[in-house]
Design a protein around this motif. Structure first.
Motif, PDB file in Angstrom:
ATOM      1  N   LEU A 130       0.178   4.421 -13.530  1.00 41.27           N
ATOM      2  CA  LEU A 130      -1.125   3.953 -13.064  1.00 41.27           C
ATOM      3  C   LEU A 130      -1.211   2.430 -13.116  1.00 41.27           C
ATOM      4  O   LEU A 130      -1.743   1.789 -12.199  1.00 41.27           O
ATOM      5  N   ILE A 131      -0.681   1.849 -14.188  1.00 39.99           N
ATOM      6  CA  ILE A 131      -0.652   0.383 -14.300  1.00 39.99           C
ATOM      7  C   ILE A 131       0.154  -0.209 -13.150  1.00 39.99           C
ATOM      8  O   ILE A 131      -0.281  -1.156 -12.484  1.00 39.99           O
ATOM      9  N   ARG A 132       1.336   0.350 -12.889  1.00 39.07           N
ATOM     10  CA  ARG A 132       2.170  -0.142 -11.794  1.00 39.07           C
ATOM     11  C   ARG A 132       1.471   0.025 -10.451  1.00 39.07           C
ATOM     12  O   ARG A 132       1.552  -0.847  -9.584  1.00 39.07           O
ATOM     13  N   ILE A 178       0.814  -1.226   0.000  1.00 40.32           N
ATOM     14  CA  ILE A 178       0.000   0.000   0.000  1.00 40.32           C
ATOM     15  C   ILE A 178       0.845   1.274   0.000  1.00 40.32           C
ATOM     16  O   ILE A 178       0.551   2.209  -0.759  1.00 40.32           O
ATOM     17  N   PRO A 179       1.911   1.393   0.819  1.00 45.46           N
ATOM     18  CA  PRO A 179       2.725   2.619   0.746  1.00 45.46           C
ATOM     19  C   PRO A 179       3.292   2.880  -0.650  1.00 45.46           C
ATOM     20  O   PRO A 179       3.274   4.019  -1.136  1.00 45.46           O
ATOM     21  N   LEU A 180       3.792   1.818  -1.299  1.00 49.41           N
ATOM     22  CA  LEU A 180       4.299   1.990  -2.661  1.00 49.41           C
ATOM     23  C   LEU A 180       3.171   2.368  -3.610  1.00 49.41           C
ATOM     24  O   LEU A 180       3.335   3.230  -4.490  1.00 49.41           O
ATOM     25  N   GLY A 181       1.998   1.738  -3.443  1.00 55.58           N
ATOM     26  CA  GLY A 181       0.853   2.065  -4.284  1.00 55.58           C
ATOM     27  C   GLY A 181       0.435   3.513  -4.141  1.00 55.58           C
ATOM     28  O   GLY A 181       0.128   4.196  -5.130  1.00 55.58           O
ATOM     29  N   ILE A 182       0.433   4.015  -2.901  1.00 56.46           N
ATOM     30  CA  ILE A 182       0.073   5.420  -2.668  1.00 56.46           C
ATOM     31  C   ILE A 182       1.085   6.347  -3.332  1.00 56.46           C
ATOM     32  O   ILE A 182       0.721   7.339  -3.971  1.00 56.46           O
ATOM     33  N   ALA A 183       2.371   6.023  -3.175  1.00 54.99           N
ATOM     34  CA  ALA A 183       3.415   6.848  -3.795  1.00 54.99           C
ATOM     35  C   ALA A 183       3.255   6.874  -5.315  1.00 54.99           C
ATOM     36  O   ALA A 183       3.392   7.940  -5.952  1.00 54.99           O
ATOM     37  N   LEU A 184       2.946   5.728  -5.903  1.00 56.34           N
ATOM     38  CA  LEU A 184       2.746   5.671  -7.355  1.00 56.34           C
ATOM     39  C   LEU A 184       1.505   6.457  -7.774  1.00 56.34           C
ATOM     40  O   LEU A 184       1.507   7.127  -8.814  1.00 56.34           O
ATOM     41  N   MET A 185       0.429   6.405  -6.970  1.00 55.74           N
ATOM     42  CA  MET A 185      -0.777   7.161  -7.302  1.00 55.74           C
ATOM     43  C   MET A 185      -0.520   8.666  -7.216  1.00 55.74           C
ATOM     44  O   MET A 185      -0.983   9.440  -8.063  1.00 55.74           O
TER      45      MET A 185
END
Length: 292
Positions: A228-230, A7-14
């Motif tokens: 976004l894909i990542r 989730i932290p990586l996902g938030i950073a990517l978003m």
């Protein structure tokens, strides 16, 4: 913590995605202010289609597997609808600016929730209907339809939000039978074909400096979609989706800093209501998913 739900990586990517897309919108506003909107979107789609094809060729089965669908008409409709929506939104940037266009467009998740019942047959409970109602009160506060100075052009980003919501619902519908890779492929290719037929008639010479801006626009478009894909690869969509609202913040900063735009008090109040309603809707969807 598994890589499939980081989730932290996902938030950073978003967050990175929303910033890149906001920069893309700023570049679109500049270029569409100087050249025909259809030509600008057409060139942007050529690069997007090249990116989509490159991704498809690297996947198992190649382009043949990516293009395989049992819903060609719906997939074509999705691609053309998204291309048309981008044209409408870019036109809104040139007429209203980034701040007010994004302020109204922010309501699209509420439109998705409202239309998911009649389009997809999903059940929408009274809490989500209440959130949708609050969100549209926010839209009305932004548009000020009862004011003597009401500008009908303010409806343009609302039309764009409606088109994007329908596109999102069609995407969910075709996902019942097609893979994400197939939908992504059809989005880029059909959109590029449609924009070529529409935009080639409006070709005009472009200054060297603006070709540099156009190159940046194409790069940000590809980069934003890749991020976004990542993002969705590493984290659950429900965990990162609320951070998509940061695109409004970044777009407002760009509009104020580079285009001399301002934020009116009614826009700030309306956006606050829309974002609050949207976040509540996402929370309700997570609660329902957890319950099931």
């Amino acid at each position: 913590m598994s890589q499939s739900n980081n989730i932290p990586l996902g938030i950073a990517l978003m967050v990175a995605t929303t910033f890149v897309f906001a920069v893309q919108d700023g570049l679109s506003q500049h270029l569409a202010g100087e050249y025909n909107v259809l030509m600008v979107v057409m060139i942007r789609y050529w690069f997007f289609a090249a990116f989509v094809i490159a991704i498809a060729r690297r996947n198992p089965g190649g382009m043949r597997a990516a293009a395989r669908t049992r819903q060609p008409l719906l997939q074509t409709l999705r691609g053309v609808l998204l291309a048309a929506e981008i044209c409408v939104m870019v036109a809104a940037f040139t007429i209203l600016g980034l701040v007010e266009s994004h302020a109204v467009f922010t309501c699209y998740p509420l439109l998705v929730a409202a239309l998911s019942g009649p389009v997809l047959g999903e059940r929408v409970g009274w809490r989500r209907w209440a959130a949708i109602g609050v969100g549209f009160i926010g839209v009305l506060i932004i548009l000020q339809p009862g004011m003597s100075v009401f500008d009908p052009a303010a409806v343009i980003p609302l039309l764009s939000a409606t088109m994007f919501a329908v596109y999102g619902l069609l995407t969910r519908y075709v996902a019942r039978r097609d893979s994400t890779a197939t939908s992504f492929f059809w989005t880029g290719v059909t959109g590029a074909i449609a924009m070529t037929f529409a935009g080639v008639w409006f070709w005009e010479p472009m200054a060297a400096t603006d070709w540099m801006f156009m190159g940046c626009l194409c790069v940000t478009g590809v980069t934003g979609h890749w991020l976004l894909i990542r993002c969705y690869e590493v984290a659950e969509a429900s965990a990162v989706q609320p951070f998509a609202y940061l695109q409004l913040v970044f777009a407002a900063l760009i509009g104020i800093s580079f285009f001399g735009e301002t934020i009116r008090s009614n826009v700030a109040i309306g956006v606050g209501l829309i974002v609050a309603a949207g976040l509540f809707t996402f929370w309700r969807e997570r609660q329902k998913a957890a319950a099931h």
